[in-house]
Design a protein around this motif. Structure first.
Motif, mmCIF file in Angstrom:
data_model
loop_
_atom_site.group_PDB
_atom_site.id
_atom_site.type_symbol
_atom_site.label_atom_id
_atom_site.label_comp_id
_atom_site.label_asym_id
_atom_site.label_seq_id
_atom_site.Cartn_x
_atom_site.Cartn_y
_atom_site.Cartn_z
ATOM 1 N N SER A 328 0.840 -1.194 0.000
ATOM 2 C CA SER A 328 0.000 0.000 0.000
ATOM 3 C C SER A 328 0.878 1.248 0.000
ATOM 4 C CB SER A 328 -0.906 -0.051 1.237
ATOM 5 O OG SER A 328 -1.681 1.089 1.320
ATOM 6 N N PRO A 329 1.516 1.566 -1.165
ATOM 7 C CA PRO A 329 2.470 2.684 -1.196
ATOM 8 C C PRO A 329 1.848 4.041 -0.880
ATOM 9 C CG PRO A 329 2.051 1.827 -3.417
ATOM 10 C CD PRO A 329 1.391 0.893 -2.471
ATOM 11 N N LEU A 330 0.568 4.211 -1.218
ATOM 12 C CA LEU A 330 -0.091 5.500 -0.945
ATOM 13 C C LEU A 330 -0.077 5.795 0.558
ATOM 14 C CD1 LEU A 330 -1.795 7.962 -1.826
ATOM 15 C CD2 LEU A 330 -3.833 6.528 -1.506
ATOM 16 N N PHE A 331 -0.416 4.789 1.362
ATOM 17 C CA PHE A 331 -0.467 5.007 2.812
ATOM 18 C C PHE A 331 0.934 5.142 3.417
ATOM 19 C CE2 PHE A 331 -4.745 3.994 1.897
ATOM 20 C CZ PHE A 331 -5.497 4.626 2.877
ATOM 21 N N THR A 332 1.901 4.485 2.753
ATOM 22 C CA THR A 332 3.288 4.676 3.196
ATOM 23 C C THR A 332 3.671 6.142 2.967
ATOM 24 O OG1 THR A 332 3.750 2.424 2.507
ATOM 25 C CG2 THR A 332 5.650 3.835 2.924
ATOM 26 N N ALA A 333 3.299 6.639 1.759
ATOM 27 C CA ALA A 333 3.615 8.039 1.446
ATOM 28 C C ALA A 333 2.909 8.978 2.410
ATOM 29 C CB ALA A 333 3.195 8.344 0.004
ATOM 30 N N ILE A 334 1.643 8.694 2.710
ATOM 31 C CA ILE A 334 0.896 9.540 3.671
ATOM 32 C C ILE A 334 1.621 9.552 5.015
ATOM 33 C CG2 ILE A 334 -1.258 9.712 5.001
ATOM 34 C CD1 ILE A 334 -2.743 8.687 2.483
ATOM 35 N N GLY A 335 2.070 8.386 5.423
ATOM 36 C CA GLY A 335 2.800 8.277 6.701
ATOM 37 C C GLY A 335 4.036 9.169 6.713
ATOM 38 N N TRP A 336 4.811 9.101 5.632
ATOM 39 C CA TRP A 336 6.031 9.931 5.588
ATOM 40 C C TRP A 336 5.711 11.425 5.521
ATOM 41 C CZ3 TRP A 336 10.308 8.392 7.387
ATOM 42 C CH2 TRP A 336 10.701 7.055 7.303
ATOM 43 N N VAL A 337 4.635 11.758 4.813
ATOM 44 C CA VAL A 337 4.227 13.179 4.745
ATOM 45 C C VAL A 337 3.851 13.670 6.151
ATOM 46 C CG1 VAL A 337 2.415 14.762 3.913
ATOM 47 C CG2 VAL A 337 3.517 13.174 2.323
ATOM 48 N N MET A 338 3.132 12.831 6.886
ATOM 49 C CA MET A 338 2.738 13.209 8.251
ATOM 50 C C MET A 338 3.984 13.409 9.123
ATOM 51 S SD MET A 338 -0.772 11.227 9.328
ATOM 52 C CE MET A 338 -0.155 9.589 9.193
ATOM 53 N N ILE A 339 4.941 12.489 9.001
ATOM 54 C CA ILE A 339 6.170 12.597 9.804
ATOM 55 C C ILE A 339 6.912 13.886 9.444
ATOM 56 C CG2 ILE A 339 8.467 11.587 10.200
ATOM 57 C CD1 ILE A 339 7.122 8.815 9.753
ATOM 58 N N ALA A 340 7.042 14.141 8.107
ATOM 59 C CA ALA A 340 7.745 15.350 7.666
ATOM 60 C C ALA A 340 7.014 16.599 8.159
ATOM 61 C CB ALA A 340 7.841 15.359 6.148
ATOM 62 N N PHE A 341 5.686 16.561 8.119
ATOM 63 C CA PHE A 341 4.886 17.708 8.561
ATOM 64 C C PHE A 341 5.102 17.984 10.058
ATOM 65 C CE2 PHE A 341 0.914 19.394 10.361
ATOM 66 C CZ PHE A 341 0.774 20.544 9.599
ATOM 67 N N VAL A 342 5.012 16.933 10.862
ATOM 68 C CA VAL A 342 5.155 17.104 12.319
ATOM 69 C C VAL A 342 6.562 17.609 12.658
ATOM 70 C CG1 VAL A 342 5.242 15.868 14.526
ATOM 71 C CG2 VAL A 342 3.392 15.410 12.929
ATOM 72 N N ILE A 343 7.591 16.980 12.059
ATOM 73 C CA ILE A 343 8.976 17.390 12.362
ATOM 74 C C ILE A 343 9.220 18.817 11.850
ATOM 75 C CG2 ILE A 343 11.415 16.931 11.904
ATOM 76 C CD1 ILE A 343 10.750 13.950 11.837
ATOM 77 N N GLY A 344 8.817 19.071 10.604
ATOM 78 C CA GLY A 344 9.051 20.386 9.998
ATOM 79 C C GLY A 344 8.387 21.503 10.789
ATOM 80 N N MET A 345 7.123 21.313 11.119
ATOM 81 C CA MET A 345 6.379 22.352 11.844
ATOM 82 C C MET A 345 6.933 22.541 13.263
ATOM 83 S SD MET A 345 4.138 24.019 10.275
ATOM 84 C CE MET A 345 3.391 24.008 8.684
ATOM 85 N N THR A 346 7.372 21.441 13.871
ATOM 86 C CA THR A 346 7.927 21.547 15.229
ATOM 87 C C THR A 346 9.212 22.380 15.194
ATOM 88 O OG1 THR A 346 7.003 19.399 15.775
ATOM 89 C CG2 THR A 346 8.710 20.223 17.239
ATOM 90 N N ILE A 347 10.076 22.074 14.214
ATOM 91 C CA ILE A 347 11.335 22.829 14.116
ATOM 92 C C ILE A 347 11.044 24.300 13.790
ATOM 93 C CG2 ILE A 347 13.472 23.085 12.770
ATOM 94 C CD1 ILE A 347 13.466 19.999 12.486
ATOM 95 N N TRP A 348 10.127 24.511 12.856
ATOM 96 C CA TRP A 348 9.757 25.879 12.478
ATOM 97 C C TRP A 348 9.206 26.635 13.701
ATOM 98 C CZ3 TRP A 348 6.249 27.157 7.606
ATOM 99 C CH2 TRP A 348 6.314 28.527 7.350
ATOM 100 N N GLY A 349 8.337 25.952 14.436
ATOM 101 C CA GLY A 349 7.746 26.580 15.624
ATOM 102 C C GLY A 349 8.803 26.943 16.654
ATOM 103 N N ARG A 350 9.803 26.084 16.806
ATOM 104 C CA ARG A 350 10.841 26.331 17.814
ATOM 105 C C ARG A 350 11.783 27.458 17.378
ATOM 106 N NH1 ARG A 350 11.063 25.620 22.926
ATOM 107 N NH2 ARG A 350 10.191 23.531 22.714
#
Lengths: 352, 447
Positions: A328-350
């Motif tokens: 299920s590559p679509l859900f794998t991609a969604i998972g990585w997008v979520m991880i990138a979003f959480v990490i990116g926004m956290t770093i940006w916020g800090r």
């Protein structure tokens, strides 16, 4: 009465439990390391309960005494600084471990049948732990906690119809006061832990009953496994020892600080931020324009996160391919997008 | 949008260049409306006066006349705001259209007063309590009486020295602002510069027995830095010590009373001390001898006996009793100061390594308070009085030191505890790893 162990064994189904554990097998493959995360979370949860109970011996949940009692714990109580520091660090490590546990489970598609309920109870545990982090953060009643809670409890206010009601329910009135403190205390030591105990019980039962999921990518490669008792359990124990060493090191080198007491009359300090695990949501909401398509920006953000949480909760039923044992590559991609979003926004916020 | 009178008048000027006659009409209309907009509190007075005031309309619209600036400033001043206009001071008939009629002596016109006459000119109103009460009951009316006995007034009235300051020298002329207006030249932080306009001008002050470096000294003094740099309006400007309308050079015997306006406790200590009688006998100005006047610097412990900047040595020989007392006081203070410094270092070290040193810091603050007290008590010139306070301070320092030391020891204990715990964990982990490896030998993985 003869042997007390026999006495208990005759009356409780201990043999059944032991038999189940003895027969339990843990799959062995190159992703086995992720199986330790559940154990780490459980261990940190136990640390939280023990240190939390110790803190309760001295903590006083009133506006007048909360700060002073925490200060007393930190300065006068023998090893009080250590207990509070471990409690604070363990809380952060627990949520960090939960994030990794959640995303690794998501990417390995361990939520696929028959483990839908295991996944959903895990999501519930994640939510309860975030709630415990949010409510516990206010309890020292210091400046940082006060204003972070003020911002945090303001966020649900943008929800239509019930927003203000939720805000007032959380605060126990229109603003953050001593009533909020006692309310958060009740949530932190009674309501959420009771819910947590129940859901943890179901989650563990399901894990034992259904066993560990073997990733789709590994299913075709091998069927190797190891007994849970004692092989995997001893490895778990070793990991726990490492976590304990990390906890002690963090508490020794970076003991929890108390800061200044909360002053509701003082202006909100510049650059006040919520705890790191809420930062990605805070930063996202901050970036949104005031209005999107005529709807209040903050409301759109809250709706987005609400729907995202619902999507993740129901993913076992949405991801049909995984359910059918297909990649299920679509859900794998969604998972990585979520991880990138959480990490990116956290770093940006800090940094921002 | 609301426009100021000044903006309106500038607009008015540009109209006038293009059309002289039209501008007169515009000026009257604009001034009437602008006054209404800008001075809501007294719009009726200003509006009514401006409507028919030929002084303003003529003087304002004479482009080549300096009076334009003069009238503009005047309208921003307190007098216009209170409804007091040209004729109230200069006389004449502000309703007369004809220039000669308006400024006819028979209509009371007095024109521009001579500089020497200005104090009396202003005093016509400002020394009249009944008149002033109608405007501001809190405004004193003794300025002229004080001015007459001031250094300035004496020179003006007795020596007819018209170079001395008169009312307008400090307050300005037509655009006079109240002293609590930050733009006023007599606003507290503007006073030093206002005085320095004359007193720092060596050419202007030539022939007088006065220095001209007061302002330079003052702005680098504790008082000058407090007022001019730190914006502390409680700090004294020139008027704080010399007075304002009754400004004069303090007599030696009056210096201490001047300082005592703020430093009252120090003054009381000094008066009760043996120095008082000695200073009186010698007619020495008290505080000034040790601290100076315009250039008063932050006091240091070096000003006591034995220090590099010792002021005691100015009068006391090194084998005198006074010198011995000064040395004793100095020793008490320096001992406490040094102790505080060394313990502060310990407490700070504990704080920097993450220990909660709040209690120790608080106790140190108490010790520092005692140090401040002991420095003030130097003015009693009694060593026992000083030591009584420094002893309390030393006790506090000791307490803070014990607390700081405990924190450092506690930190060491934590360090040892951490290392022991880490070793035990490491040992257990090694044993477990060995056990796991041993189990790996006996097949633990099944296909």
């Amino acid at each position: 009465m003869g042997n007390p162990i026999d006495f208990i064994a005759e009356r409780l189904p201990l043999d059944d439990v032991m038999d189940a554990l003895k027969h339990k097998q843990v799959p062995v493959h190159k992703r086995t390391i992720f199986y330790y995360l559940g154990g780490i979370c459980l261990y940190l949860l136990i640390v939280q309960v023990i240190t939390g109970i110790l803190l309760l011996f001295y903590y006083q949940p009133t506006e007048a005494l909360a700060y002073e009692s925490v200060k007393f714990i930190m300065t006068k109580v023998n090893f009080g600084w250590l207990v509070r520091s471990i409690h604070a660090w363990s809380a952060n490590l627990l949520i960090f471990s939960l994030f990794i546990h959640l995303f690794s489970t998501f990417l390995l598609k361990a939520y696929r049948p028959p483990r839908e309920l295991t996944w959903m109870t895990g999501m519930a545990l994640f939510g309860i732990c975030l709630g415990l982090g949010f409510t516990g953060y206010l309890l020292p009643w210091n400046e940082l906690a006060y204003f972070a809670t003020k911002i945090g409890t303001e966020m649900p206010a943008s929800i239509p119809v019930v927003g203000d009601l939720i805000k007032e329910f959380l605060r126990g009135g229109p603003s953050v006061t001593g009533v909020t403190l006692t309310r958060f205390f009740a949530f932190h030591i009674w309501i959420l832990p009771l819910a947590l105990a129940g859901v943890v019980g179901i989650h563990l039962l399901l894990v034992q009953k259904l066993g560990m999921s073997r990733p789709l990518s590994q299913e075709s490669k091998n069927n190797r496994s190891m007994p849970f008792l004692p092989h995997f359990a001893l490895r778990d124990l070793n990991v726990w020892l490492v976590v304990l060493a990390v906890l002690l090191g963090l508490s020794y080198y970076f003991p929890a600080h108390l800061g200044n007491p909360a002053d509701p009359l003082s202006p909100t300090p510049i650059g006040i931020l919520p705890e790191w695990y809420f930062l990605f949501m805070f930063q996202s909401l901050k970036l949104l324009p005031a209005h999107i398509l005529g709807i209040e920006g903050e409301l759109v953000g809250m709706m987005f996160f609400g729907l995202a949480a619902l999507f993740v909760l129901l993913v076992p039923f949405i991801d049909k391919k995984s359910a059918n044992g297909l990649k299920s590559p679509l859900f794998t991609a969604i998972g990585w997008v979520m991880i990138a979003f959480v990490i990116g926004m956290t770093i940006w916020g800090r940094l921002g | 949008m609301k426009q100021t009178i000044l903006e309106k008048t500038r607009m008015n000027k540009s109209h006038k260049v293009r059309n002289q006659s039209l501008s007169i009409v515009c000026a009257l209309v604009l001034f009437t409306t602008s006054a209404t907009l800008s001075y809501a509190e007294s719009d009726t007075e200003i509006g009514a006066h401006l409507k028919d005031n030929t002084c303003i309309s003529c003087h304002l619209n004479e482009v080549d006349d300096d009076n334009t600036e003069l009238t503009e400033h005047f309208l921003d001043g307190i007098h216009a705001r209170r409804g007091i206009f040209c004729a109230d001071c200069h006389g004449g008939d502000p309703t007369a259209e004809d220039e000669d009629d308006a400024m006819d002596e028979s209509a009371g016109f007095v024109g521009i007063p001579e500089r020497e006459d200005i104090p009396e000119f202003c005093a016509k109103c400002h020394a009249d309590p009944n008149y002033i009460r109608g405007f501001n009951p809190n405004l004193p009316t003794d300025q002229f009486a004080k001015y007459k006995i001031s250094g300035h007034g004496k020179l003006l009235f007795k020596n007819h020295d018209s170079k001395v300051a008169v009312c307008t020298s400090c307050h300005g002329v037509h655009g006079i602002l109240p002293p609590d207006d930050p733009k006023s030249p007599v606003y507290i932080s503007n006073i030093p510069e206002t005085c320095s306009n004359c007193h720092s001008d060596s050419t202007y002050m030539a022939g007088r027995d006065l220095p001209t470096d007061q302002f330079d000294k003052y702005q680098h003094s504790v008082h000058g830095i407090a007022l001019l740099e730190n914006g502390d309006r409680g700090a004294p400007a020139c008027t704080g010590c010399h007075g304002s309308h009754d400004a004069r050079r303090p007599e030696p015997s009056g210096v201490a009373n001047t300082c005592a306006q703020c430093h009252n406790f120090i003054r009381e200590m000094f008066v009760a001390s043996p120095h008082k009688a000695a200073f009186d006998d010698e007619d020495i100005s008290e505080c000034e001898v040790c601290h100076g006047n315009h250039n008063i610097q932050k006091v240091t412990d070096d000003m006591l006996a034995g220090g590099d900047e010792s002021v005691c040595a100015e009068c006391h020989d090194s084998d005198s009793k006074g010198w011995a007392v000064a040395q004793e006081m100095s020793a008490h203070i320096i001992t406490l100061r040094n102790k505080i410094d060394s313990i502060s270092h310990i407490v700070d070290s504990a704080r920097k390594i993450g220990m909660d040193a709040e209690d120790a810091i608080y106790t140190l603050k108490e010790a520092k308070n005692e140090l401040v007290k002991s420095r003030a008590l130097v003015h009693t010139f009694v060593a026992d009085d000083v030591s009584a306070v420094t002893d309390v301070g030393l006790e506090k320092v000791k307490e803070a030191g014990v607390s700081g030391q405990e924190l450092l020891e506690n930190f060491d204990f934590r360090k040892r505890g951490f290392l022991v715990s880490l070793s035990v964990i490491l040992l257990l982990s090694i044993l477990l790893t060995m056990k796991i490896r041993a189990m790996n030998g006996s097949s633990n993985v099944s296909e």
